[in-house]
Every structure is written in C-alpha cells, then in structure tokens.
Scaffold this motif. Structure first.
Motif, PDB file in Angstrom:
ATOM      1  N   SER A  89      65.374  13.908 -82.733  1.00  0.00           N
ATOM      2  CA  SER A  89      65.363  14.950 -82.238  1.00  0.00           C
ATOM      3  C   SER A  89      66.921  14.015 -82.754  1.00  0.00           C
ATOM      4  N   VAL A 124      70.489  17.247 -95.358  1.00  0.00           N
ATOM      5  CA  VAL A 124      69.966  17.952 -94.631  1.00  0.00           C
ATOM      6  C   VAL A 124      69.695  19.185 -94.739  1.00  0.00           C
ATOM      7  N   VAL A 126      70.662  22.676 -92.414  1.00  0.00           N
ATOM      8  CA  VAL A 126      70.683  22.553 -90.720  1.00  0.00           C
ATOM      9  C   VAL A 126      70.323  24.332 -90.185  1.00  0.00           C
ATOM     10  N   LEU A 147      64.359  17.083 -85.332  1.00  0.00           N
ATOM     11  CA  LEU A 147      64.345  16.799 -86.217  1.00  0.00           C
ATOM     12  C   LEU A 147      63.103  17.196 -86.676  1.00  0.00           C
ATOM     13  N   VAL A 160      66.611  20.026 -89.577  1.00  0.00           N
ATOM     14  CA  VAL A 160      67.196  20.062 -88.264  1.00  0.00           C
ATOM     15  C   VAL A 160      67.728  21.689 -87.841  1.00  0.00           C
TER      16      VAL A 160
END
Length: 505
Positions: A89, A124, A126, A147, A160
């Motif tokens: 996380s 990433v 999200v 994560l 994420v």
C-alpha cells in the motif's frame, strides 16, 4: 526495417523474461562488433559485396538489439523501486497525472513521483480515484491506496487502488497548463454542438476521446474507424504541411520553414499529449524535416525503422503498447502496400478510385493481426467505411485545430470554426453508426496468438495474389487456400468455446 523488426520482437521477449536482458545485451554488442570487424577487414569494397552487405545488416541488427536490451536493463530497476516493491500500500504518495481524469472514469494513467519521502518515477494505473471535476494532465495529486504489481512486461509497473479522490498538490506546469486550457475550452465548445459529431470532434482534431459515449465508441470499433481519433502521422503531416506552405508563400528560406515547422510540431505534441502514436509521428516528422533541410530525398520505410529504434531505446516498454504497434504497422503498410494494391485495382477501377480503396485496404491488412488481439473479430465493412469516412478526417482535423487555437483569442471565430468542423465529424460518426448497425458488422475470428497468426497467414496469401509476380495458377491456388483458411478460422471461432475471447487487458 529489418533491424527495427528484429529488435522489436526480441524486446517483447526480453520484457517477458527480464533475466535475459544482461546476457543478451552483452552478447549482442560483442557479436555486432565482431561482425563489423569482419565486414570491414574481411572484404574489399569490390569483392563479395552481397556477403559484406549481409554482415553489415546483421551487425546493425545485433547493435540495435543490444542498445534496446541495455536500455531496458537500465530502466527496469527504476520502474520497480524497493520502496514500492516491498509494500502492499501507499500513504500520502504523490502522483502526476499523465492522462486526463474525468468524473465517473474507472481509471487514469499517472506516474508516482514521491513515496515515503523518496523521489521515484514509476508508471501506474490509478483506480477508484474518479475526481469530482476534470483533472488535467500534469496535475500533482496525493493519494492513499493499495498496490498490486503487474507482470514485468506490462506498460505500467503497478495498479493503485485509491481510497477516494486524490488531494491536489500542485497545478500542471505552464506549458501543460497552456495545452490543458486549449483542450478543455475546445471540449466545452464541441460539447455544445449536437449529436455524435460534437462528441467525436475533439478526438478527430486533438485525440481527446473523453467525451465519446460508449455507444459511439462501440460503433467506431465495429466499423474499424477508431484510428481516426488517434493522433497519427496524418495529423502531423497536415500541420507541418500547412506551416511549410505558408512559409513558402511568405518567402521564408528552407531553413526557416523547417525551423518553424519543428517549433509548431513541438507545440502540437504538447497540445495533443505525447501518446505512443503521437511520439512515433513526431519523431518521423522531425527526421523527415531534417532530411528535407539537408536537401536529400526522403525514403519512408527507413525513416519508420529509425523511429522505432529511437523510441524503443527511449522506452523499451513501448514494444508491448498496442497503440504504438498499430501506428507503426499502419504507417509501414501504407508506405509499402498502397501503390502495389492500387496498381492491381486499376485493372478494374479508375485510378482515383483504386487509390481511395487501396489506402484502407493497405492499413487494414497491416493492422488486422494486432487488432484481432484486441477484438477477436473481423470488420466486414471496415474498408468501405474507411473509404467513405477518411476523406472527411483531414477537414475535421485542420478546421478543428484552428478552432482549438482560436477559441481563447477570438471566441466567435473559434466557435464558428468548431461548427464548421462539426460537419465532417458528424459525417464520420454517421458512417460509423450506419455500418455498425448492418448485419454481420463483425465476423467471428479466433483471438490470441492463434487468431493473430491465422490472419497474418491470410494477409501473406492476399499480398501474394495481389502484389507478387507469379503465375495465374499460383494466384488461384493461394487465393483458394486463403479463402479456405478464413472459413476454417471463422468456423472455429463460432463453434469452439472460448477460442474467440480476447486476452484480458
């Protein structure tokens, strides 16, 4: 193109098996150096020229693979820093958006720039952080969430899953703020226009598809027209061509015209965002401009090859990006196949009509093996839909771009230009909806590796029939074999459970 193609395939394999990066990098550099020494010292310029050429090409190919393997090896550590690799996380992590985040959106792309006080640069996706209002590219947000690491070959390093919308940390830098203002203003102006044309216009002009409804997006896919909303070489060519023409009209020298075109090209890339297809188009355009400035003739396919190598060296993970693959394949297909297909069609059609048909056929044949990986089906009316829609695309692009730039300076003029650009946009949307609604708009086809390989074989057969200089008996035989293969693949996709399912994103 050969070094670029080999390097591309090897890069995909290396990203899937990262432990091979170091030995492949070292081995290919050594082999490349050895082949160059043999080519230079083992042959004179007048003897064994063919063997020498093969050695040089092999050396360049090995050097290309070594260069990209070295780049991937150097970047792999920074993409999975220890501070994230050992955590499940993140708390108060700073991210910078690399994709516009809109209310109701499922996810957006971003880069983690700081976590636990440590500076990083990690791509990433999200999820679960849909904002209450539009968040533009380059905005710094602070988020908390869990994560999940992706596979090493994935374009992003982590997923994420945020606990709520991000907290604003900083606005985008000035140059992105300028571009974001233009994009959002154009989106508002287009949104006030009626029907599907208003939704589609920002995508055609600047690649912003955030307003396109799921229904229209599905229709564009079914009619094989989604490429029109991906900023590509055609958009760059239109922009640069206008600058060069205007520069010549006002009497600028060749050097000044090229310099002005490069400046506008950089601004255009910032405006439409540096997506993979945009980067490919921009670097190709820059190489072409450099060649023109030197007074040398431009050879298209080598420019494509150099562009691919440059971009893969900068970001090896582009090798697994579908948008990048489709952009490169479409460009190479248009350059290599349009003329031969048009010449063959001229036997039956007028010259202008043969060219009109040859362009979408060439692009479709080049791209379809990759497209079946995304959507395991074949667009029955794709070529016809493209032939009807593509002539309207440059008009929507040019007039839409002018509207986008004019809106903040001359709102009335900008609104008028947007209304004019709406006409071709509405036509393209109508073509998409019409053909998507016809029976059999998408024919069944196997997905995954089987589907891609099968259509590659069909494409090779079609090209052999159309382009190659072989006897009529060979053409008939290959044509019948291609038809039989199509029938078998479509039957398998329709009958065998699960064979026509696309791979999970």
């Amino acid at each position: 193109m050969l070094p670029a193609g080999v390097a591309w395939v090897v890069t995909i394999l290396l990203l899937s098996f990262p432990d091979l990066m170091l030995p492949v990098a070292i081995g290919d550099w050594i082999v490349a150096a050895g082949l160059m020494v043999v080519a230079q010292l083992g042959f004179t310029r007048d003897s064994a020229s063919r063997a020498r050429s093969i050695l040089v090409t092999s050396a360049v190919t090995c050097a290309a693979v070594g260069m990209i393997a070295t780049s991937a090896l150097a970047m792999s550590g920074s993409r999975r820093p220890q501070v994230l690799a050992e955590s499940k996380s993140v708390s108060a992590a700073t991210i910078v958006t690399t994709q516009t985040a809109v209310p109701g959106g499922r996810y957006f792309a971003a880069t983690i720039t700081e976590v636990d006080g440590e500076s990083v640069s990690v791509p990433v996706l999200v999820f679960g952080a849909a904002p209450a209002s539009r968040v533009e590219i380059g905005t710094a947000l602070q988020i908390d969430g869990s994560l999940t690491a992706t596979t090493p070959s994935d374009e992003v390093s982590f997923l994420v899953f945020a606990r709520g919308p991000g907290r604003l940390v900083a606005q985008p830098p000035w140059y992105l703020g300028w571009a974001n203002g233009l994009r959002s203003g154009f989106a508002r102006a287009s949104g006030s226009l009626p029907g599907d044309g208003g939704e589609l216009l920002p995508g055609l002009a600047i690649g912003d598809t955030s307003a396109v409804s799921p229904q229209l997006n599905s229709a564009m896919k079914a009619s094989s027209l989604t490429h029109l909303t991906a900023v590509s070489g055609a958009n760059c060519a239109v922009v640069i061509g206008l600058i060069l023409l205007v520069g010549r009209a006002v009497g600028l020298s060749r050097g000044l015209r090229v310099a002005a075109a490069l400046v506008v090209l950089v601004g255009f890339v910032v405006l439409v965002t540096p997506q993979p297809s945009v980067l490919r188009s921009a670097i190709m355009a820059a190489l072409v401009l450099g060649t023109l400035a030197s007074g040398r003739p431009v050879n298209g396919l080598p420019v494509v090859g150099v562009t691919v190598l440059v971009l893969l060296a900068i970001d090896p993970w582009l090798a697994v990006d579908y948008g990048f693959a489709l952009s490169v394949l479409a460009t190479a297909g248009l350059m290599a196949l349009t003329s031969p297909i048009a010449r063959r069609l001229e036997i039956f059609l007028p010259h202008w009509l043969s060219l009109l048909v040859a362009v979408p056929v060439a692009a479709q044949l080049a791209c379809q093996p990759v497209l079946v990986l995304l959507n395991p089906s074949l667009p029955l009316y794709g070529v016809l839909a493209n032939a009807l829609a593509e002539p309207a695309s440059p008009i929507a692009t040019v007039v839409g771009l002018l509207a986008c730039v004019a809106l903040p300076l001359f709102p009335a003029l900008g609104s008028l230009l947007a209304a004019i650009a709406w006409v071709p946009a509405a036509w393209i949307a109508s073509v998409a909806v019409f053909f998507a609604g016809l029976p059999g708009a998408r024919l069944p086809w196997p997905g995954g590796f089987l589907g891609a390989t099968g259509f590659t074989a069909v494409t090779a057969g079609i090209l052999l029939v159309i382009v190659a200089r072989v006897s009529r008996r060979w053409r008939v035989g290959v044509g019948l074999a291609a038809i039989a293969l199509v029938g078998v693949m479509m039957t398998c996709a329709a009958v065998v459970p699960g064979i026509g399912v696309a791979p999970a994103a």
